[in-house]
Design an enzyme around this catalytic site. Sequence first.
Site, mmCIF file in Angstrom:
data_model
loop_
_atom_site.group_PDB
_atom_site.id
_atom_site.type_symbol
_atom_site.label_atom_id
_atom_site.label_comp_id
_atom_site.label_asym_id
_atom_site.label_seq_id
_atom_site.Cartn_x
_atom_site.Cartn_y
_atom_site.Cartn_z
ATOM 1 N N GLY A 110 4.510 -9.210 -8.882
ATOM 2 C CA GLY A 110 4.470 -10.662 -8.687
ATOM 3 C C GLY A 110 5.253 -11.157 -7.489
ATOM 4 N N ARG A 132 -11.876 -20.243 -5.515
ATOM 5 C CA ARG A 132 -12.517 -19.138 -4.808
ATOM 6 C C ARG A 132 -13.884 -18.868 -5.435
ATOM 7 N NH1 ARG A 132 -7.561 -16.103 -3.446
ATOM 8 N NH2 ARG A 132 -5.859 -17.506 -4.001
ATOM 9 N N GLY A 167 -7.175 -12.963 -10.869
ATOM 10 C CA GLY A 167 -6.311 -14.112 -11.171
ATOM 11 C C GLY A 167 -5.061 -14.112 -10.310
ATOM 12 N N GLY A 186 -1.892 -13.190 -9.575
ATOM 13 C CA GLY A 186 -0.943 -12.198 -10.050
ATOM 14 C C GLY A 186 0.454 -12.391 -9.473
ATOM 15 N N ARG A 187 0.520 -13.118 -8.390
ATOM 16 C CA ARG A 187 1.847 -13.367 -7.790
ATOM 17 C C ARG A 187 1.894 -14.755 -7.175
ATOM 18 N NH1 ARG A 187 1.481 -10.465 -1.948
ATOM 19 N NH2 ARG A 187 -0.766 -10.513 -1.871
ATOM 20 N N ASP A 208 -12.964 -12.931 -3.984
ATOM 21 C CA ASP A 208 -11.761 -13.619 -4.480
ATOM 22 C C ASP A 208 -10.928 -14.182 -3.323
ATOM 23 O OD1 ASP A 208 -11.490 -10.684 -4.227
ATOM 24 O OD2 ASP A 208 -9.376 -11.074 -4.501
ATOM 25 N N ASN A 209 -11.287 -13.813 -2.103
ATOM 26 C CA ASN A 209 -10.585 -14.366 -0.943
ATOM 27 C C ASN A 209 -11.500 -15.284 -0.134
ATOM 28 O OD1 ASN A 209 -8.329 -12.878 -1.650
ATOM 29 N ND2 ASN A 209 -8.859 -11.162 -0.327
ATOM 30 N N ARG A 254 2.320 -22.372 -0.153
ATOM 31 C CA ARG A 254 1.019 -22.528 0.500
ATOM 32 C C ARG A 254 0.384 -23.827 0.040
ATOM 33 N NH1 ARG A 254 -3.065 -17.544 -0.121
ATOM 34 N NH2 ARG A 254 -2.995 -18.021 -2.333
ATOM 35 N N LYS A 267 3.731 -18.473 -3.528
ATOM 36 C CA LYS A 267 3.176 -17.115 -3.495
ATOM 37 C C LYS A 267 4.346 -16.138 -3.451
ATOM 38 C CE LYS A 267 -0.325 -14.532 -0.870
ATOM 39 N NZ LYS A 267 -1.220 -14.593 0.288
HETATM 40 P P1 AMP Z 1 -5.042 -9.802 -2.537
HETATM 41 O O1 AMP Z 1 -5.479 -8.454 -2.101
HETATM 42 O O2 AMP Z 1 -3.691 -10.193 -2.006
HETATM 43 O O3 AMP Z 1 -6.067 -10.861 -2.288
HETATM 44 O O4 AMP Z 1 -4.816 -9.724 -4.109
HETATM 45 C C1 AMP Z 1 -5.808 -9.263 -4.982
HETATM 46 C C2 AMP Z 1 -5.323 -9.445 -6.395
HETATM 47 O O5 AMP Z 1 -4.141 -8.680 -6.639
HETATM 48 C C3 AMP Z 1 -4.986 -10.867 -6.798
HETATM 49 O O6 AMP Z 1 -5.371 -11.039 -8.126
HETATM 50 C C4 AMP Z 1 -3.483 -10.915 -6.637
HETATM 51 O O7 AMP Z 1 -2.897 -11.909 -7.443
HETATM 52 C C5 AMP Z 1 -3.089 -9.517 -7.094
HETATM 53 N N1 AMP Z 1 -1.822 -9.095 -6.498
HETATM 54 C C6 AMP Z 1 -1.596 -8.770 -5.216
HETATM 55 N N2 AMP Z 1 -0.314 -8.421 -5.015
HETATM 56 C C7 AMP Z 1 0.317 -8.529 -6.205
HETATM 57 C C8 AMP Z 1 1.667 -8.313 -6.670
HETATM 58 N N3 AMP Z 1 2.626 -7.910 -5.839
HETATM 59 N N4 AMP Z 1 1.918 -8.535 -7.966
HETATM 60 C C9 AMP Z 1 0.955 -8.952 -8.807
HETATM 61 N N5 AMP Z 1 -0.314 -9.156 -8.444
HETATM 62 C C10 AMP Z 1 -0.647 -8.962 -7.160
HETATM 63 MG MG MG Z 2 -6.468 -12.638 -2.692
#
Ligand code: AMP
Ligand code: MG
Length: 476
Positions: A127, A184, A91, A93-94, A249-250, A177, A114
């Site tokens: 976040g 996704r 989900g 997260g940030r 998820d990406n 963004r 973001k």
């Molecule tokens: P990413 O690797 O950036 O695609 O993120 C993978 C997952 O980790 C997603 O659910 C993001 O929302 C969560 N996430 C990444 N960085 C953070 C952060 N600094 N705080 C909270 N959630 C994060």
């Molecule tokens: Mg991601």
Amino acid sequence: MTLHIPFDNSYARLPAALFTRHDPTPVAAPEMLAWNAPLARELGITGDDATAPTATERAAIFAGNRLPDGALPLAQAYAGHQFGGFSPSLGDGRAILLGEVIDTKGQRRDIQLKGAGRTPYSRAGDGRAWLGPVLREYVVSEAMHALGVPTTRALAAVASGESVQRETTLPGAILTRVASSHLRVGHFEYFAARGDTASLSALYDHAVERHHPDARDPLDFLKGVIERQSDLVAKWLGFGFIHGVMNTDNTSISGETIDYGPCAFMDGYHPQTVYSSIDRQGRYAYDNQARILPWNMAKLGSALLALMPDPDAAIDPFTQAVHAMPEMIEARWLKTFAAKIGIAEPRAEDRALIEDLLTLMQAGSSDFTNTFRALPGNEAQDQIADRGGFLDWVGRWHARLESEPEAPVLMARSNPAVIPRNHRIEQMIAAAVDGDMAPFRNLMAALATPYARPDDPGLTKPPAEHEVVTATFCGT
Ligand code: AMP
Ligand code: MG
């Protein structure tokens, strides 16, 4: 003037399980770092006249400190296969979706912050984002757009005036963004894994309406996503782009490049190039991307099966759709690389011609971008170590080009002069951390017209030995 964003929110009306309403967390001292005025106009944002009050308001809005009228902030639920393993709850997260607009071309677009603070999906994360990945995503996504690659866009970058704790203490920032949606593959996996077919079905209807309105059923929809993603990965390969974290998820439903983390454009050509510090096995290496995509699409197919009236009977045609992918990607790869050497309508035997050039490039680690760019003027021999082998190849190539009168034009628009090279990005980030945004502006100016020779010829140079970037880090 007051900034006006013509919101028209549809995701917020979907079933409650799909998201959580959640406002951004305000930051200490928002300060505008970058603003994409042409994109703002395209989105129908008005009242943006750059007078002092508007600029202050803009920073407040795109830092998450002030909610613009009509925004309905929310964080989306999704899951994902990360490096092959399933995470049922990821989900936003940030990231926080401010809302959607219908742009001046009639297309629905998401506007998302973001790094806007913790959400119910943050798990252990803060976040937040730091300045480096925010500017990296800003530059690389806008460069991709100028190159002609489907991608999310960057509307704004705002410094938060707060620090973010990573391995060291770093300046915080927020990226705005824009995407044709943030859906996704992982969105579908989230509900399929829970057996929540009602939510899955609502999500599906939403996705069909936004991206594949002609899809008659989930199989047709899957084929549509497969097609767009196959186009996308062929384009990535053609520019030497390595996404770095091709987790489900990406992987977008729209076929746009999304989530610029440890992504990179390769300098010296090697098919197994990896930059991402977290990709130790090379799962998402340059040339594995074409092989991983079918895997990701199989995950989408599995998630969609539950929507078929007879899921068991659907397994076969779904599997066939995925099995058709290698050939589909291969055809797009051939078309992409043929254009790079001036061939508009490739024949099967052109594959060998392209591969032989790549083999020569690999042997001497030739610069990927500059070698293709130098082909028309025969300056490419400076890029290739095996000169004899290369001249032999040029003979075959010239013979082939006799039936391709448009070759020079085709090559000029298929081979960029400027790409966002890793060492330039790193230098740009280092300067920005010191408060100097000039390298950012310089890069952005050149990347806006990547097929033209840049004013600053230094931007076309591969890194000197001391500038080489060997690892890129995730955007967290
Ligand atoms: P990413 O690797 O950036 O695609 O993120 C993978 C997952 O980790 C997603 O659910 C993001 O929302 C969560 N996430 C990444 N960085 C953070 C952060 N600094 N705080 C909270 N959630 C994060
Ligand atoms: Mg991601």
